[in-house]
Design an enzyme around this catalytic site. Sequence first.
Site, PDB file in Angstrom:
ATOM      1  N   SER A  12      64.943 -46.506  40.478  1.00  0.00           N
ATOM      2  CA  SER A  12      63.516 -46.654  40.195  1.00  0.00           C
ATOM      3  C   SER A  12      63.320 -47.127  38.766  1.00  0.00           C
ATOM      4  O   SER A  12      63.734 -46.449  37.818  1.00  0.00           O
ATOM      5  CB  SER A  12      62.814 -45.308  40.371  1.00  0.00           C
ATOM      6  N   HIS A  37      63.692 -50.370  43.111  1.00  0.00           N
ATOM      7  CA  HIS A  37      62.510 -49.637  43.558  1.00  0.00           C
ATOM      8  C   HIS A  37      61.439 -49.676  42.471  1.00  0.00           C
ATOM      9  O   HIS A  37      61.699 -49.317  41.323  1.00  0.00           O
ATOM     10  CB  HIS A  37      62.916 -48.184  43.856  1.00  0.00           C
ATOM     11  N   ASP A  39      57.774 -48.391  41.332  1.00  0.00           N
ATOM     12  CA  ASP A  39      56.770 -47.353  41.548  1.00  0.00           C
ATOM     13  C   ASP A  39      55.429 -47.781  40.969  1.00  0.00           C
ATOM     14  O   ASP A  39      55.260 -47.816  39.750  1.00  0.00           O
ATOM     15  CB  ASP A  39      57.213 -46.045  40.876  1.00  0.00           C
ATOM     16  N   MET A  41      51.593 -46.965  40.373  1.00  0.00           N
ATOM     17  CA  MET A  41      50.705 -45.794  40.323  1.00  0.00           C
ATOM     18  C   MET A  41      49.377 -46.188  39.676  1.00  0.00           C
ATOM     19  O   MET A  41      49.354 -46.990  38.749  1.00  0.00           O
ATOM     20  CB  MET A  41      51.353 -44.678  39.500  1.00  0.00           C
ATOM     21  N   HIS A  70      56.680 -49.433  46.073  1.00  0.00           N
ATOM     22  CA  HIS A  70      56.110 -48.170  46.572  1.00  0.00           C
ATOM     23  C   HIS A  70      54.721 -48.003  45.962  1.00  0.00           C
ATOM     24  O   HIS A  70      54.586 -47.750  44.762  1.00  0.00           O
ATOM     25  CB  HIS A  70      57.052 -47.034  46.154  1.00  0.00           C
ATOM     26  N   MET A  72      51.675 -46.062  45.199  1.00  0.00           N
ATOM     27  CA  MET A  72      51.038 -44.749  45.076  1.00  0.00           C
ATOM     28  C   MET A  72      49.636 -45.000  44.543  1.00  0.00           C
ATOM     29  O   MET A  72      49.293 -44.659  43.410  1.00  0.00           O
ATOM     30  CB  MET A  72      51.862 -43.847  44.152  1.00  0.00           C
ATOM     31  N   MET A 141      58.860 -38.134  50.188  1.00  0.00           N
ATOM     32  CA  MET A 141      58.763 -37.714  48.788  1.00  0.00           C
ATOM     33  C   MET A 141      59.372 -36.322  48.647  1.00  0.00           C
ATOM     34  O   MET A 141      58.929 -35.383  49.316  1.00  0.00           O
ATOM     35  CB  MET A 141      57.298 -37.680  48.327  1.00  0.00           C
ATOM     36  N   ASP A 177      62.738 -40.158  47.861  1.00  0.00           N
ATOM     37  CA  ASP A 177      62.237 -40.489  46.529  1.00  0.00           C
ATOM     38  C   ASP A 177      61.878 -39.207  45.794  1.00  0.00           C
ATOM     39  O   ASP A 177      60.930 -38.522  46.159  1.00  0.00           O
ATOM     40  CB  ASP A 177      61.015 -41.395  46.656  1.00  0.00           C
TER      41      ASP A 177
END
Length: 227
Positions: A12, A37, A39, A41, A70, A72, A141, A177
């Site tokens: 990540s 990966h 992330d 957010m 991913h 979020m 998660m 994750d």
Amino acid sequence: MTFDRSVKIAPSILSADFANFGAECQAIEDQGADWVHVDVMDGHFVPNITFGPATCAAIRPHIKGVMDVHLMIAPVDPYIEAFANAGADIITAHVEAGPHIHRSLQAIRGAGAKAGVALNPGTPAESVEYLLDMVDLICVMTVNPGFGGQKFIHSQVEKVRKLRAMIGDRPIHIEIDGGVTPETAPAVVSAGADVLVAGSAVFKGGSVSNPAPYGENIRAIRAAVKH
């Protein structure tokens, strides 16, 4: 992307040097990472803000393999096309992020990406039971999303086992994750996971100018899950 269940390590970049993203992506791939990966957010669905489609587009030329994005974020649907255009191979949306996850997954596939669905620790495996023919990946998660470096939540191992039974022979990856280390990885892999997202566990001790520790950390996780 051809499907196989061999264990993949997906560092990540939340744990990478933000000022050196391109070089960090190249360094982790050179050191043996299978996927990268990303992330995303929004400070709304999770209590942190990271980066958006422009960052994904900027790092895409530096990634030879799979860019695993991913989301979020909530809402998800207005941003799917932008992340697909930025070069995401896989776009994962949270089942909790909106009322119409089925529609979100349709939109992800419609935009030309593989579709992932993510489950927070408090969300049961059954929540994706009627989505299995629309997803390429289920992300479990094993921490509450929002920050790196958290402790692994062990109750999620049973969820992985349930999902693996539900999936049967469908070509669906189970991704883990949160809190993945050489200590926690064996339990989730033996329960059926095949993609391991690791942030601090991969990046600790290394840097763009000294990437060898990245390789040592990736190999340590791999060695821990070799049967």
